[in-house]
Design a protein around this motif. Sequence first.
Motif, short mmCIF file in Angstrom:
data_model
loop_
_atom_site.label_atom_id
_atom_site.label_comp_id
_atom_site.label_asym_id
_atom_site.label_seq_id
_atom_site.Cartn_x
_atom_site.Cartn_y
_atom_site.Cartn_z
N THR A 158 38.83 58.13 58.07
CA THR A 158 38.55 58.39 56.48
C THR A 158 39.07 57.51 56.05
O THR A 158 40.33 58.72 56.06
CB THR A 158 37.01 59.03 56.05
OG1 THR A 158 36.01 59.36 56.75
CG2 THR A 158 36.49 59.33 54.67
N GLU B 110 36.67 53.73 58.58
CA GLU B 110 36.86 52.59 59.30
C GLU B 110 37.73 53.05 60.57
O GLU B 110 38.25 54.50 60.72
CB GLU B 110 38.06 51.42 59.00
CG GLU B 110 39.69 52.41 58.26
CD GLU B 110 39.97 51.77 57.08
OE1 GLU B 110 39.52 50.43 56.48
OE2 GLU B 110 41.48 52.22 56.21
N LYS C 35 36.94 55.77 48.81
CA LYS C 35 36.87 56.11 50.18
C LYS C 35 36.35 55.04 51.36
O LYS C 35 34.94 54.52 50.87
CB LYS C 35 35.69 57.72 50.27
CG LYS C 35 35.22 57.91 51.85
CD LYS C 35 34.51 58.81 50.97
CE LYS C 35 33.46 59.67 52.92
NZ LYS C 35 32.68 60.76 52.21
N VAL C 36 37.02 54.69 52.29
CA VAL C 36 36.73 53.62 53.23
C VAL C 36 36.35 54.83 54.67
O VAL C 36 37.71 54.85 55.29
CB VAL C 36 37.40 52.69 53.15
CG1 VAL C 36 36.81 51.19 54.71
CG2 VAL C 36 37.70 52.25 52.19
#
Length: 116
Positions: free
Chosen positions: A24, A13, A10-11
């Motif tokens: 996400t 950005e 999970k990032v």
Amino acid sequence: MVVIAEHDVKVREAPPHGAIGMSTAYRISDAAPQPHKMEFRRRVLDVGAAIGEHPISHDEVYYVTSGRGVVVSDGVAETIGAGTAAYLYEGAVVGIRQIGDEPLSIIIAYPVDQKN
């Protein structure tokens, strides 16, 4: 075989191709050992966010798991929602934006460029 949990990839950005709003990203295939031949990701676009229009060099699929969006391919726009997919063709200029009150969750799948 490799099993990948979303929470491990999970990032938070800005979406690609224009950084319109926030999202996400769940970069599932990034965690798969090389070589792998396809990309498989989930992206949740916040309210008002979009993946900007961009040319693609491969076929690509956007599959909506929740929310609503407008997908564009070569200037043609279609509204899509949960349980629908947009199959996008190589050479098209494509993008997708969230509409409505809830975030737009999409699965994105496409082949990896093998021209290295």
